[in-house]
Design an enzyme around this catalytic site. Sequence first.
Site, PDB file in Angstrom:
ATOM      1  N   CYS A  75       0.668  -1.132  -0.002  1.00  0.00           N
ATOM      2  CA  CYS A  75       0.042  -0.095   0.077  1.00  0.00           C
ATOM      3  C   CYS A  75       0.976   1.149   0.130  1.00  0.00           C
ATOM      4  CB  CYS A  75      -0.931   0.098   1.257  1.00  0.00           C
ATOM      5  SG  CYS A  75      -1.916   1.537   1.301  1.00  0.00           S
ATOM      6  N   CYS A  81      -0.672   4.273   2.270  1.00  0.00           N
ATOM      7  CA  CYS A  81      -0.210   3.741   3.656  1.00  0.00           C
ATOM      8  C   CYS A  81       1.280   4.132   4.065  1.00  0.00           C
ATOM      9  CB  CYS A  81      -0.354   2.427   4.162  1.00  0.00           C
ATOM     10  SG  CYS A  81      -2.145   1.986   3.485  1.00  0.00           S
ATOM     11  N   ASP A  82       2.102   3.703   3.207  1.00  0.00           N
ATOM     12  CA  ASP A  82       3.573   3.549   3.668  1.00  0.00           C
ATOM     13  C   ASP A  82       4.440   4.423   2.867  1.00  0.00           C
ATOM     14  OD1 ASP A  82       2.700   1.615   5.516  1.00  0.00           O
ATOM     15  OD2 ASP A  82       3.052   0.145   4.283  1.00  0.00           O
TER      16      ASP A  82
END
Length: 317
Positions: A133, A136-137
Amino acid sequence: MAKNYDVVIIGAGPGGMTAALYASRANLSVAMIDRGIYGGQMNNTASIENYPGFKSIMGPDLAQNMYDSSINFGAEYVYGAVQSIEDRGITKLIKTDSEELEAKVVIIATGSEYKKLGVPGEKEYGGKGVSYCAVCDGAFFKNKHVVVVGGGDSAIEEASYLAGIVDHVTVIHRRDQLRAQQVIQDRAFANDKIDFVWNTNVTEVVGDGTKVTGVKTHNNQTDEDSTIETSGAFIYVGLLPMTEPFQNLKITDADGWIKTDDQMETAIPGIYAIGDVRQKELRQVATAVGEGGIAGQQAFKYIEAHNAQSKSSVSES
Protein backbone atom coordinates in the site's frame (compact mmCIF):
# COMPACT_ATOMS: atom_id res chain seq x y z
CA MET A 1 -29.51 -24.26 18.94
CA ALA A 2 -28.42 -21.18 17.05
CA LYS A 3 -27.84 -17.98 19.02
CA ASN A 4 -30.20 -15.24 17.88
CA TYR A 5 -29.23 -11.64 17.09
CA ASP A 6 -30.67 -8.74 15.18
CA VAL A 7 -27.40 -8.24 13.31
CA VAL A 8 -24.38 -10.44 12.73
CA ILE A 9 -21.27 -8.76 11.31
CA ILE A 10 -18.64 -10.99 9.74
CA GLY A 11 -15.27 -9.29 10.10
CA ALA A 12 -13.92 -6.97 12.77
CA GLY A 13 -11.84 -4.56 10.74
CA PRO A 14 -12.58 -0.81 10.72
CA GLY A 15 -15.74 -1.28 8.62
CA GLY A 16 -17.11 -4.12 10.71
CA MET A 17 -16.41 -2.36 13.98
CA THR A 18 -18.10 0.83 12.76
CA ALA A 19 -21.15 -1.13 11.65
CA ALA A 20 -21.27 -2.77 15.10
CA LEU A 21 -21.15 0.66 16.75
CA TYR A 22 -23.99 2.09 14.65
CA ALA A 23 -26.22 -0.99 14.90
CA SER A 24 -25.77 -1.52 18.65
CA ARG A 25 -26.23 2.20 19.34
CA ALA A 26 -29.62 1.82 17.63
CA ASN A 27 -30.47 -0.70 20.36
CA LEU A 28 -30.06 -3.76 18.15
CA SER A 29 -28.48 -6.96 19.41
CA VAL A 30 -25.20 -7.38 17.55
CA ALA A 31 -22.55 -10.07 17.20
CA MET A 32 -19.25 -9.33 15.45
CA ILE A 33 -17.38 -12.44 14.28
CA ASP A 34 -13.73 -12.63 13.33
CA ARG A 35 -11.24 -15.46 12.96
CA GLY A 36 -8.40 -13.27 14.23
CA ILE A 37 -7.75 -10.26 16.38
CA TYR A 38 -10.03 -7.27 15.82
CA GLY A 39 -8.58 -4.47 13.70
CA GLY A 40 -7.67 -6.43 10.60
CA GLN A 41 -4.81 -4.99 8.56
CA MET A 42 -4.49 -2.01 10.93
CA ASN A 43 -2.59 -4.36 13.24
CA ASN A 44 0.08 -4.74 10.55
CA THR A 45 0.50 -1.00 10.03
CA ALA A 46 3.17 0.68 12.12
CA SER A 47 1.83 4.20 11.73
CA ILE A 48 -1.39 5.60 10.22
CA GLU A 49 -1.08 9.21 9.14
CA ASN A 50 -4.16 9.65 6.93
CA TYR A 51 -7.04 8.98 9.30
CA PRO A 52 -8.86 12.19 10.34
CA GLY A 53 -8.39 13.23 13.93
CA PHE A 54 -4.86 11.86 14.30
CA LYS A 55 -1.67 13.37 12.93
CA SER A 56 -0.20 9.91 13.40
CA ILE A 57 -1.35 6.86 15.32
CA MET A 58 -0.03 3.33 15.60
CA GLY A 59 -2.23 0.89 13.70
CA PRO A 60 -2.81 -1.41 16.71
CA ASP A 61 -3.71 1.62 18.87
CA LEU A 62 -6.35 2.77 16.39
CA ALA A 63 -7.69 -0.78 16.22
CA GLN A 64 -8.03 -0.88 20.00
CA ASN A 65 -9.75 2.52 20.10
CA MET A 66 -12.24 1.43 17.46
CA TYR A 67 -12.89 -1.86 19.21
CA ASP A 68 -13.58 -0.13 22.52
CA SER A 69 -16.14 2.07 20.75
CA SER A 70 -17.68 -0.85 18.84
CA ILE A 71 -18.63 -2.78 21.99
CA ASN A 72 -19.56 0.28 24.06
CA PHE A 73 -23.29 -0.18 23.38
CA GLY A 74 -23.45 -3.92 23.90
CA ALA A 75 -22.15 -5.51 20.70
CA GLU A 76 -20.52 -8.90 21.33
CA TYR A 77 -17.24 -10.07 19.87
CA VAL A 78 -17.26 -13.71 18.75
CA TYR A 79 -14.14 -15.60 17.75
CA GLY A 80 -14.65 -17.98 14.85
CA ALA A 81 -14.29 -18.66 11.15
CA VAL A 82 -17.51 -18.42 9.16
CA GLN A 83 -18.13 -21.41 6.92
CA SER A 84 -21.37 -20.38 5.21
CA ILE A 85 -24.52 -18.25 5.27
CA GLU A 86 -27.94 -19.75 4.61
CA ASP A 87 -30.64 -17.35 3.45
CA ARG A 88 -33.89 -18.27 5.21
CA GLY A 89 -35.79 -15.22 4.08
CA ILE A 90 -36.65 -13.28 7.22
CA THR A 91 -33.56 -14.63 8.97
CA LYS A 92 -30.10 -15.79 7.94
CA LEU A 93 -28.24 -18.75 9.45
CA ILE A 94 -24.50 -18.20 9.91
CA LYS A 95 -22.42 -21.32 10.42
CA THR A 96 -18.94 -21.00 11.93
CA ASP A 97 -16.36 -23.65 12.69
CA SER A 98 -17.73 -23.97 16.23
CA GLU A 99 -21.34 -22.72 16.40
CA GLU A 100 -24.37 -21.36 14.57
CA LEU A 101 -25.89 -17.90 14.80
CA GLU A 102 -29.16 -16.60 13.39
CA ALA A 103 -29.82 -12.97 12.49
CA LYS A 104 -32.26 -10.73 10.67
CA VAL A 105 -29.38 -8.87 9.03
CA VAL A 106 -25.89 -9.97 8.04
CA ILE A 107 -23.12 -7.50 7.21
CA ILE A 108 -20.13 -9.03 5.41
CA ALA A 109 -16.88 -7.20 6.16
CA THR A 110 -14.28 -9.90 5.51
CA GLY A 111 -12.04 -7.71 3.36
CA SER A 112 -9.45 -8.83 0.85
CA GLU A 113 -5.87 -9.93 0.94
CA TYR A 114 -2.98 -8.98 -1.30
CA LYS A 115 -1.65 -11.66 -3.56
CA LYS A 116 1.84 -12.56 -2.49
CA LEU A 117 4.85 -13.20 -4.69
CA GLY A 118 5.67 -16.18 -2.52
CA VAL A 119 9.42 -15.56 -2.66
CA PRO A 120 12.02 -15.79 0.13
CA GLY A 121 12.24 -12.64 2.26
CA GLU A 122 8.77 -11.33 1.37
CA LYS A 123 7.20 -12.40 4.64
CA GLU A 124 10.30 -11.73 6.72
CA TYR A 125 10.50 -8.10 5.60
CA GLY A 126 6.78 -7.38 5.72
CA GLY A 127 6.48 -3.98 7.41
CA LYS A 128 10.25 -3.57 7.14
CA GLY A 129 10.36 -2.41 3.55
CA VAL A 130 7.90 -4.78 1.88
CA SER A 131 4.55 -3.05 1.43
CA TYR A 132 1.31 -3.56 -0.45
CA CYS A 133 0.00 0.00 0.00
CA ALA A 134 1.80 3.11 -1.29
CA VAL A 135 -0.80 5.46 0.20
CA CYS A 136 -0.22 3.85 3.61
CA ASP A 137 3.57 3.59 3.59
CA GLY A 138 4.97 5.82 0.85
CA ALA A 139 5.87 8.65 3.21
CA PHE A 140 8.34 6.40 5.03
CA PHE A 141 10.50 6.26 1.89
CA LYS A 142 10.87 9.95 1.19
CA ASN A 143 13.97 10.68 -0.90
CA LYS A 144 14.77 6.96 -1.22
CA HIS A 145 14.73 4.49 -4.10
CA VAL A 146 11.92 1.93 -4.20
CA VAL A 147 10.75 -0.77 -6.58
CA VAL A 148 7.18 -1.52 -7.61
CA VAL A 149 6.39 -5.07 -8.71
CA GLY A 150 3.53 -5.43 -11.18
CA GLY A 151 2.14 -3.97 -14.38
CA GLY A 152 -1.58 -3.44 -13.85
CA ASP A 153 -3.55 -0.31 -13.02
CA SER A 154 -2.78 -0.45 -9.29
CA ALA A 155 0.95 -1.00 -9.76
CA ILE A 156 1.42 1.86 -12.23
CA GLU A 157 -0.88 4.28 -10.41
CA GLU A 158 1.01 3.63 -7.20
CA ALA A 159 4.35 4.03 -8.98
CA SER A 160 3.23 7.49 -10.12
CA TYR A 161 2.04 8.29 -6.60
CA LEU A 162 5.35 7.17 -5.10
CA ALA A 163 7.30 9.23 -7.64
CA GLY A 164 5.92 12.33 -5.96
CA ILE A 165 7.44 11.25 -2.66
CA VAL A 166 10.56 9.15 -3.21
CA ASP A 167 13.78 9.85 -5.08
CA HIS A 168 13.24 7.20 -7.77
CA VAL A 169 10.91 4.31 -8.65
CA THR A 170 11.82 1.20 -10.61
CA VAL A 171 8.88 -0.79 -11.95
CA ILE A 172 9.62 -4.50 -12.36
CA HIS A 173 7.24 -6.35 -14.67
CA ARG A 174 7.30 -9.96 -15.80
CA ARG A 175 6.04 -9.09 -19.30
CA ASP A 176 7.33 -6.81 -22.08
CA GLN A 177 4.40 -4.40 -21.82
CA LEU A 178 2.11 -3.07 -19.12
CA ARG A 179 -1.47 -4.17 -18.55
CA ALA A 180 -2.53 -0.80 -17.11
CA GLN A 181 -4.89 1.54 -18.94
CA GLN A 182 -3.12 3.59 -21.59
CA VAL A 183 -3.68 6.93 -19.86
CA ILE A 184 -2.08 5.53 -16.69
CA GLN A 185 0.84 4.16 -18.69
CA ASP A 186 1.39 7.46 -20.49
CA ARG A 187 1.55 9.33 -17.21
CA ALA A 188 4.18 6.92 -15.83
CA PHE A 189 6.28 6.86 -19.01
CA ALA A 190 6.38 10.66 -18.99
CA ASN A 191 7.72 10.77 -15.43
CA ASP A 192 11.52 10.92 -15.41
CA LYS A 193 11.58 9.55 -11.85
CA ILE A 194 10.20 6.20 -13.02
CA ASP A 195 12.10 3.57 -14.98
CA PHE A 196 11.10 0.07 -16.06
CA VAL A 197 12.67 -3.37 -15.97
CA TRP A 198 10.90 -5.71 -18.41
CA ASN A 199 10.49 -9.49 -18.69
CA THR A 200 11.70 -9.85 -15.14
CA ASN A 201 10.52 -11.71 -12.05
CA VAL A 202 11.48 -10.94 -8.46
CA THR A 203 12.94 -14.11 -6.97
CA GLU A 204 13.88 -12.90 -3.48
CA VAL A 205 13.67 -9.91 -1.18
CA VAL A 206 16.96 -9.32 0.62
CA GLY A 207 17.89 -7.18 3.61
CA ASP A 208 20.16 -6.70 6.58
CA GLY A 209 17.81 -8.34 9.08
CA THR A 210 15.99 -5.14 10.01
CA LYS A 211 15.13 -3.59 6.65
CA VAL A 212 15.02 -4.26 2.92
CA THR A 213 18.21 -3.53 1.00
CA GLY A 214 17.37 -5.01 -2.38
CA VAL A 215 15.53 -7.54 -4.54
CA LYS A 216 16.98 -10.40 -6.55
CA THR A 217 15.58 -10.74 -10.06
CA HIS A 218 15.55 -13.18 -12.98
CA ASN A 219 15.08 -12.10 -16.59
CA ASN A 220 12.74 -14.65 -18.16
CA GLN A 221 14.05 -13.89 -21.66
CA THR A 222 17.81 -13.90 -21.14
CA ASP A 223 17.94 -16.06 -17.96
CA GLU A 224 20.13 -13.37 -16.41
CA ASP A 225 20.05 -13.02 -12.61
CA SER A 226 20.78 -9.73 -10.90
CA THR A 227 20.13 -7.70 -7.75
CA ILE A 228 18.50 -4.28 -7.63
CA GLU A 229 19.39 -2.21 -4.58
CA THR A 230 16.33 -0.58 -3.00
CA SER A 231 14.94 0.60 0.32
CA GLY A 232 11.42 -0.64 -0.34
CA ALA A 233 9.48 -3.16 -2.40
CA PHE A 234 5.86 -2.31 -3.17
CA ILE A 235 4.08 -5.39 -4.47
CA TYR A 236 0.98 -5.13 -6.67
CA VAL A 237 0.25 -8.44 -8.31
CA GLY A 238 -3.44 -8.48 -7.47
CA LEU A 239 -6.01 -8.73 -4.68
CA LEU A 240 -8.06 -11.67 -3.53
CA PRO A 241 -11.50 -11.01 -2.00
CA MET A 242 -12.16 -13.16 1.03
CA THR A 243 -15.56 -14.38 -0.14
CA GLU A 244 -15.23 -18.15 -0.45
CA PRO A 245 -17.82 -18.90 2.30
CA PHE A 246 -20.44 -16.84 0.44
CA GLN A 247 -20.18 -18.28 -3.07
CA ASN A 248 -23.43 -20.21 -2.64
CA LEU A 249 -25.34 -16.92 -2.25
CA LYS A 250 -24.46 -15.78 -5.79
CA ILE A 251 -23.79 -12.20 -4.66
CA THR A 252 -20.30 -11.91 -6.15
CA ASP A 253 -19.04 -10.96 -9.58
CA ALA A 254 -16.87 -13.20 -11.77
CA ASP A 255 -13.75 -12.26 -9.79
CA GLY A 256 -15.29 -12.94 -6.38
CA TRP A 257 -16.01 -9.35 -5.29
CA ILE A 258 -19.37 -8.74 -3.62
CA LYS A 259 -21.71 -6.44 -5.54
CA THR A 260 -23.80 -3.90 -3.61
CA ASP A 261 -25.88 -0.79 -4.19
CA ASP A 262 -25.09 2.62 -2.70
CA GLN A 263 -26.69 1.53 0.59
CA MET A 264 -24.28 -1.44 0.80
CA GLU A 265 -27.08 -3.98 0.25
CA THR A 266 -26.43 -7.05 -1.89
CA ALA A 267 -28.89 -8.75 -4.21
CA ILE A 268 -30.28 -10.57 -1.15
CA PRO A 269 -32.43 -8.36 1.11
CA GLY A 270 -30.95 -8.21 4.58
CA ILE A 271 -27.40 -9.06 3.52
CA TYR A 272 -24.98 -6.14 3.24
CA ALA A 273 -21.29 -5.92 2.37
CA ILE A 274 -18.75 -3.23 3.24
CA GLY A 275 -15.08 -2.42 2.98
CA ASP A 276 -12.44 -4.16 0.93
CA VAL A 277 -14.65 -7.15 0.11
CA ARG A 278 -16.42 -4.86 -2.40
CA GLN A 279 -15.02 -3.96 -5.81
CA LYS A 280 -13.86 -0.36 -5.44
CA GLU A 281 -10.92 1.93 -6.12
CA LEU A 282 -9.79 3.28 -2.74
CA ARG A 283 -9.21 0.78 0.07
CA GLN A 284 -8.53 2.78 3.21
CA VAL A 285 -9.59 2.87 6.86
CA ALA A 286 -11.61 6.04 6.19
CA THR A 287 -13.64 4.51 3.35
CA ALA A 288 -14.33 1.33 5.32
CA VAL A 289 -15.55 3.40 8.28
CA GLY A 290 -17.94 5.35 6.05
CA GLU A 291 -19.40 2.20 4.54
CA GLY A 292 -19.70 0.63 7.99
CA GLY A 293 -21.76 3.58 9.20
CA ILE A 294 -24.08 3.29 6.21
CA ALA A 295 -24.58 -0.45 6.66
CA GLY A 296 -25.16 -0.16 10.41
CA GLN A 297 -27.85 2.46 9.87
CA GLN A 298 -29.42 0.52 6.99
CA ALA A 299 -29.60 -2.57 9.20
CA PHE A 300 -31.69 -0.58 11.68
CA LYS A 301 -34.00 0.71 8.94
CA TYR A 302 -34.38 -2.75 7.43
CA ILE A 303 -35.35 -4.32 10.75
CA GLU A 304 -37.68 -1.46 11.65
CA ALA A 305 -39.47 -1.83 8.31
CA HIS A 306 -39.92 -5.56 8.80
CA ASN A 307 -41.13 -5.11 12.37
CA ALA A 308 -43.70 -2.55 11.20
CA GLN A 309 -44.83 -4.90 8.44
CA SER A 310 -45.23 -7.76 10.91
CA LYS A 311 -47.32 -5.61 13.27
CA SER A 312 -49.48 -4.50 10.37
CA SER A 313 -50.07 -8.10 9.31
CA VAL A 314 -51.04 -9.10 12.86
CA SER A 315 -53.47 -6.19 13.26
CA GLU A 316 -55.15 -6.94 9.93
CA SER A 317 -55.65 -10.58 10.88
